[in-house]
Design an enzyme around this catalytic site. Sequence first.
Site, PDB file in Angstrom:
ATOM      1  N   HIS A 109      32.851  -0.664  27.939  1.00  0.00           N
ATOM      2  CA  HIS A 109      33.750   0.485  27.787  1.00  0.00           C
ATOM      3  C   HIS A 109      34.233   0.585  26.336  1.00  0.00           C
ATOM      4  O   HIS A 109      34.256   1.656  25.739  1.00  0.00           O
ATOM      5  CB  HIS A 109      35.009   0.331  28.659  1.00  0.00           C
ATOM      6  CG  HIS A 109      34.785   0.419  30.141  1.00  0.00           C
ATOM      7  ND1 HIS A 109      35.221  -0.546  31.012  1.00  0.00           N
ATOM      8  CD2 HIS A 109      34.205   1.374  30.909  1.00  0.00           C
ATOM      9  CE1 HIS A 109      34.913  -0.193  32.257  1.00  0.00           C
ATOM     10  NE2 HIS A 109      34.295   0.964  32.227  1.00  0.00           N
ATOM     11  N   LYS A 134      37.763   3.343  44.785  1.00  0.00           N
ATOM     12  CA  LYS A 134      37.135   2.028  44.591  1.00  0.00           C
ATOM     13  C   LYS A 134      38.013   0.829  44.973  1.00  0.00           C
ATOM     14  O   LYS A 134      37.614  -0.298  44.747  1.00  0.00           O
ATOM     15  CB  LYS A 134      36.710   1.887  43.126  1.00  0.00           C
ATOM     16  CG  LYS A 134      35.487   2.726  42.774  1.00  0.00           C
ATOM     17  CD  LYS A 134      35.052   2.425  41.365  1.00  0.00           C
ATOM     18  CE  LYS A 134      33.785   3.173  40.994  1.00  0.00           C
ATOM     19  NZ  LYS A 134      33.482   3.023  39.563  1.00  0.00           N
ATOM     20  N   ARG A 150      24.481   3.663  31.610  1.00  0.00           N
ATOM     21  CA  ARG A 150      23.807   2.370  31.499  1.00  0.00           C
ATOM     22  C   ARG A 150      22.381   2.391  32.039  1.00  0.00           C
ATOM     23  O   ARG A 150      21.510   1.744  31.506  1.00  0.00           O
ATOM     24  CB  ARG A 150      24.581   1.296  32.297  1.00  0.00           C
ATOM     25  CG  ARG A 150      25.820   0.821  31.631  1.00  0.00           C
ATOM     26  CD  ARG A 150      26.705   0.094  32.607  1.00  0.00           C
ATOM     27  NE  ARG A 150      27.202   1.016  33.609  1.00  0.00           N
ATOM     28  CZ  ARG A 150      28.159   0.745  34.476  1.00  0.00           C
ATOM     29  NH1 ARG A 150      28.711  -0.443  34.499  1.00  0.00           N
ATOM     30  NH2 ARG A 150      28.567   1.647  35.335  1.00  0.00           N
ATOM     31  N   SER A 199      32.607  -3.456  35.583  1.00  0.00           N
ATOM     32  CA  SER A 199      33.884  -4.061  35.998  1.00  0.00           C
ATOM     33  C   SER A 199      33.669  -4.935  37.225  1.00  0.00           C
ATOM     34  O   SER A 199      34.243  -6.022  37.343  1.00  0.00           O
ATOM     35  CB  SER A 199      34.903  -2.965  36.313  1.00  0.00           C
ATOM     36  OG  SER A 199      35.132  -2.172  35.177  1.00  0.00           O
TER      37      SER A 199
HETATM   38  P1  ADP Z   1      34.238   5.314  37.006  1.00  0.00           P
HETATM   39  O1  ADP Z   1      34.867   4.738  38.214  1.00  0.00           O
HETATM   40  O2  ADP Z   1      34.783   6.668  36.635  1.00  0.00           O
HETATM   41  O3  ADP Z   1      32.721   5.277  36.969  1.00  0.00           O
HETATM   42  P2  ADP Z   1      34.238   3.099  35.167  1.00  0.00           P
HETATM   43  O4  ADP Z   1      35.433   2.447  34.613  1.00  0.00           O
HETATM   44  O5  ADP Z   1      33.376   2.282  36.085  1.00  0.00           O
HETATM   45  O6  ADP Z   1      34.782   4.410  35.835  1.00  0.00           O
HETATM   46  O7  ADP Z   1      33.331   3.666  33.996  1.00  0.00           O
HETATM   47  C1  ADP Z   1      33.833   4.635  33.106  1.00  0.00           C
HETATM   48  C2  ADP Z   1      32.694   5.104  32.221  1.00  0.00           C
HETATM   49  O8  ADP Z   1      32.232   4.040  31.426  1.00  0.00           O
HETATM   50  C3  ADP Z   1      31.477   5.613  32.994  1.00  0.00           C
HETATM   51  O9  ADP Z   1      30.915   6.696  32.303  1.00  0.00           O
HETATM   52  C4  ADP Z   1      30.563   4.427  32.976  1.00  0.00           C
HETATM   53  O10 ADP Z   1      29.203   4.816  33.127  1.00  0.00           O
HETATM   54  C5  ADP Z   1      30.846   3.879  31.601  1.00  0.00           C
HETATM   55  N1  ADP Z   1      30.523   2.473  31.485  1.00  0.00           N
HETATM   56  C6  ADP Z   1      30.915   1.454  32.261  1.00  0.00           C
HETATM   57  N2  ADP Z   1      30.401   0.281  31.833  1.00  0.00           N
HETATM   58  C7  ADP Z   1      29.648   0.582  30.727  1.00  0.00           C
HETATM   59  C8  ADP Z   1      28.826  -0.195  29.837  1.00  0.00           C
HETATM   60  N3  ADP Z   1      28.653  -1.504  30.006  1.00  0.00           N
HETATM   61  N4  ADP Z   1      28.218   0.459  28.830  1.00  0.00           N
HETATM   62  C9  ADP Z   1      28.367   1.791  28.678  1.00  0.00           C
HETATM   63  N5  ADP Z   1      29.093   2.576  29.485  1.00  0.00           N
HETATM   64  C10 ADP Z   1      29.729   1.968  30.508  1.00  0.00           C
END
Ligand code: ADP
Length: 163
Positions: A18, A42, A91, A129
């Site tokens: 992130h 979630k 990803r 996460s």
């Molecule tokens: P959500 O529940 O909205 O998917 P997340 O916190 O899981 O929220 O992810 C927020 C954003 O960050 C999403 O666009 C996700 O694809 C991106 N993201 C999560 N992990 C990574 C990573 N390792 N590299 C790049 N983008 C990521």
Amino acid sequence: MQNQAICAGSFDPPTIGHLNIIGRGLKIFDKLIVAVAINTSKDPIFTPQERVEMLEEIFKDQENVEIDAFEGLLVNYAKKRGTNTILRGLRNLGDYEYESQMALVNKTLDSDIEILYMMTEGKYAHLSSSIIKEVITFGGSGCGMIHPMVAGRLKEKLLKESK
Ligand code: ADP
């Protein structure tokens, strides 16, 4: 008006993946609003307030990053904040499938909204996460995956809960 975008997500917890998207986004936008989603389906481990606190701590020296939380539809939040640009990370194919559906839904809800996707750097493609919660639960350090402060808070939460 400032050239700004909203980086929305659950951030439960924020990972280095992130942070990489936010850091790279700052090379394109003057300002990023990092918005923690409150009503996620979630079943989050951290409260929205805790997620906001962790992000505030990580970006405390960065004036062009604002941390906020929002409830309800992202398009409504974007309108309220006076921006129509959303920045998200990608990803893999799983993200693509989910994100393309969300993009079309958001575009249907508000045709002014624009969602930009930034491909992850290869070294962060495995980070999520949920995988980090597993790593910490089973005794891993989280080093190179999450900020050390986040690792501490996650250990406190997960290891206390399993006692
Ligand atoms: P959500 O529940 O909205 O998917 P997340 O916190 O899981 O929220 O992810 C927020 C954003 O960050 C999403 O666009 C996700 O694809 C991106 N993201 C999560 N992990 C990574 C990573 N390792 N590299 C790049 N983008 C990521």
